[in-house]
Design a protein around this motif. Sequence first.
Motif, PDB file in Angstrom:
ATOM      1  N   TRP A 246     -54.300  44.947  -4.431  1.00 25.00           N
ATOM      2  CA  TRP A 246     -55.034  43.690  -4.391  1.00 25.00           C
ATOM      3  C   TRP A 246     -56.171  43.830  -3.396  1.00 25.00           C
ATOM      4  O   TRP A 246     -56.005  44.422  -2.327  1.00 25.00           O
ATOM      5  N   PRO A 247     -57.337  43.286  -3.723  1.00 26.03           N
ATOM      6  CA  PRO A 247     -58.449  43.355  -2.773  1.00 26.03           C
ATOM      7  C   PRO A 247     -58.109  42.572  -1.505  1.00 26.03           C
ATOM      8  O   PRO A 247     -57.606  41.464  -1.575  1.00 26.03           O
ATOM      9  N   VAL A 248     -58.365  43.179  -0.363  1.00 23.79           N
ATOM     10  CA  VAL A 248     -58.048  42.537   0.912  1.00 23.79           C
ATOM     11  C   VAL A 248     -59.261  41.729   1.367  1.00 23.79           C
ATOM     12  O   VAL A 248     -60.350  42.277   1.515  1.00 23.79           O
ATOM     13  N   PRO A 249     -59.091  40.426   1.566  1.00 21.33           N
ATOM     14  CA  PRO A 249     -60.215  39.612   2.020  1.00 21.33           C
ATOM     15  C   PRO A 249     -60.582  39.947   3.468  1.00 21.33           C
ATOM     16  O   PRO A 249     -59.757  40.480   4.217  1.00 21.33           O
ATOM     17  N   GLN A 250     -61.798  39.632   3.825  1.00 21.68           N
ATOM     18  CA  GLN A 250     -62.226  39.849   5.200  1.00 21.68           C
ATOM     19  C   GLN A 250     -61.279  39.100   6.122  1.00 21.68           C
ATOM     20  O   GLN A 250     -60.964  37.933   5.897  1.00 21.68           O
ATOM     21  N   GLY A 251     -60.780  39.759   7.119  1.00 22.42           N
ATOM     22  CA  GLY A 251     -59.821  39.144   8.036  1.00 22.42           C
ATOM     23  C   GLY A 251     -58.378  39.374   7.610  1.00 22.42           C
ATOM     24  O   GLY A 251     -57.456  38.967   8.290  1.00 22.42           O
ATOM     25  N   GLY A 252     -58.176  40.014   6.451  1.00 26.01           N
ATOM     26  CA  GLY A 252     -56.829  40.324   5.989  1.00 26.01           C
ATOM     27  C   GLY A 252     -56.170  39.164   5.261  1.00 26.01           C
ATOM     28  O   GLY A 252     -56.724  38.079   5.138  1.00 26.01           O
ATOM     29  N   TRP A 253     -54.976  39.423   4.772  1.00 25.56           N
ATOM     30  CA  TRP A 253     -54.190  38.404   4.081  1.00 25.56           C
ATOM     31  C   TRP A 253     -53.466  37.553   5.103  1.00 25.56           C
ATOM     32  O   TRP A 253     -52.916  38.072   6.065  1.00 25.56           O
ATOM     33  N   PRO A 254     -53.418  36.226   4.909  1.00 25.53           N
ATOM     34  CA  PRO A 254     -52.719  35.362   5.863  1.00 25.53           C
ATOM     35  C   PRO A 254     -51.198  35.500   5.772  1.00 25.53           C
ATOM     36  O   PRO A 254     -50.487  35.143   6.696  1.00 25.53           O
ATOM     37  N   ASP A 255     -50.713  36.013   4.664  1.00 27.10           N
ATOM     38  CA  ASP A 255     -49.280  36.148   4.451  1.00 27.10           C
ATOM     39  C   ASP A 255     -49.062  37.323   3.509  1.00 27.10           C
ATOM     40  O   ASP A 255     -49.977  37.724   2.792  1.00 27.10           O
ATOM     41  N   ASP A 256     -47.858  37.863   3.474  1.00 29.08           N
ATOM     42  CA  ASP A 256     -47.593  38.990   2.581  1.00 29.08           C
ATOM     43  C   ASP A 256     -46.983  38.554   1.250  1.00 29.08           C
ATOM     44  O   ASP A 256     -46.715  39.378   0.390  1.00 29.08           O
ATOM     45  N   THR A 257     -46.777  37.256   1.077  1.00 31.55           N
ATOM     46  CA  THR A 257     -46.196  36.736  -0.158  1.00 31.55           C
ATOM     47  C   THR A 257     -47.030  35.557  -0.640  1.00 31.55           C
ATOM     48  O   THR A 257     -47.427  34.704   0.153  1.00 31.55           O
ATOM     49  N   PHE A 258     -47.315  35.537  -1.923  1.00 26.49           N
ATOM     50  CA  PHE A 258     -47.978  34.377  -2.488  1.00 26.49           C
ATOM     51  C   PHE A 258     -47.463  34.128  -3.886  1.00 26.49           C
ATOM     52  O   PHE A 258     -46.806  34.962  -4.493  1.00 26.49           O
ATOM     53  N   ARG A 259     -47.745  32.960  -4.395  1.00 24.45           N
ATOM     54  CA  ARG A 259     -47.225  32.490  -5.681  1.00 24.45           C
ATOM     55  C   ARG A 259     -48.379  32.421  -6.676  1.00 24.45           C
ATOM     56  O   ARG A 259     -49.424  31.864  -6.390  1.00 24.45           O
ATOM     57  N   LEU A 260     -48.152  33.005  -7.862  1.00 29.16           N
ATOM     58  CA  LEU A 260     -49.093  32.867  -8.971  1.00 29.16           C
ATOM     59  C   LEU A 260     -48.453  31.979 -10.020  1.00 29.16           C
ATOM     60  O   LEU A 260     -47.263  32.123 -10.322  1.00 29.16           O
ATOM     61  N   VAL A 261     -49.231  31.064 -10.571  1.00 25.34           N
ATOM     62  CA  VAL A 261     -48.733  30.143 -11.591  1.00 25.34           C
ATOM     63  C   VAL A 261     -49.408  30.479 -12.909  1.00 25.34           C
ATOM     64  O   VAL A 261     -50.633  30.523 -12.992  1.00 25.34           O
ATOM     65  N   PHE A 262     -48.599  30.737 -13.921  1.00 25.48           N
ATOM     66  CA  PHE A 262     -49.062  30.988 -15.288  1.00 25.48           C
ATOM     67  C   PHE A 262     -48.780  29.731 -16.081  1.00 25.48           C
ATOM     68  O   PHE A 262     -47.648  29.413 -16.387  1.00 25.48           O
ATOM     69  N   ASP A 263     -49.834  28.991 -16.398  1.00 23.48           N
ATOM     70  CA  ASP A 263     -49.706  27.722 -17.092  1.00 23.48           C
ATOM     71  C   ASP A 263     -50.349  27.864 -18.475  1.00 23.48           C
ATOM     72  O   ASP A 263     -51.570  28.027 -18.573  1.00 23.48           O
ATOM     73  N   PRO A 264     -49.536  27.823 -19.539  1.00 23.50           N
ATOM     74  CA  PRO A 264     -50.094  28.033 -20.867  1.00 23.50           C
ATOM     75  C   PRO A 264     -51.161  27.000 -21.252  1.00 23.50           C
ATOM     76  O   PRO A 264     -52.078  27.316 -21.997  1.00 23.50           O
ATOM     77  N   SER A 265     -51.096  25.800 -20.704  1.00 26.11           N
ATOM     78  CA  SER A 265     -52.109  24.804 -21.042  1.00 26.11           C
ATOM     79  C   SER A 265     -53.474  25.167 -20.466  1.00 26.11           C
ATOM     80  O   SER A 265     -54.496  24.676 -20.926  1.00 26.11           O
ATOM     81  N   GLN A 266     -53.496  26.019 -19.472  1.00 26.10           N
ATOM     82  CA  GLN A 266     -54.739  26.438 -18.847  1.00 26.10           C
ATOM     83  C   GLN A 266     -55.202  27.820 -19.333  1.00 26.10           C
ATOM     84  O   GLN A 266     -56.291  28.259 -18.975  1.00 26.10           O
ATOM     85  N   MET A 267     -54.380  28.486 -20.131  1.00 23.11           N
ATOM     86  CA  MET A 267     -54.691  29.857 -20.492  1.00 23.11           C
ATOM     87  C   MET A 267     -54.998  30.065 -21.970  1.00 23.11           C
ATOM     88  O   MET A 267     -55.569  31.074 -22.342  1.00 23.11           O
ATOM     89  N   PHE A 268     -54.577  29.147 -22.813  1.00 21.77           N
ATOM     90  CA  PHE A 268     -54.783  29.360 -24.253  1.00 21.77           C
ATOM     91  C   PHE A 268     -55.764  28.352 -24.797  1.00 21.77           C
ATOM     92  O   PHE A 268     -55.804  27.243 -24.443  1.00 21.77           O
TER      93      PHE A 268
END
Length: 82
Positions: free
Chosen positions: A60-82
């Motif tokens: 994953w690309p590291v943002p300037q200043g680094g990641w604020p945490d080592d865990t994050f949540r991705l949401v896959f919402d079919p209403s937003q993707m299809f």
Amino acid sequence: MVGNQWNVDRQAQDVPVVEVLVRIDSSGKLTSVEIADPSMRSNAAARAAVRAVYVTFDQWPVPQGGWPDDTFRLVFDPSQMF
């Protein structure tokens, strides 16, 4: 980008919203991806979401200043993707 790799049956009426937990190390290297809701582990759309993360990013690309945490949540919402 990740959503483009989420391969689920677009005709299916029961595609749920899927949340996955992504863990990375300090360099942005992907260390794990898991389905946030354990009851969905056998769901095909949830498994496809996990695959989509692995296919899209190993690093994953590291943002300037680094990641604020080592865990994050991705949401896959079919209403937003299809």
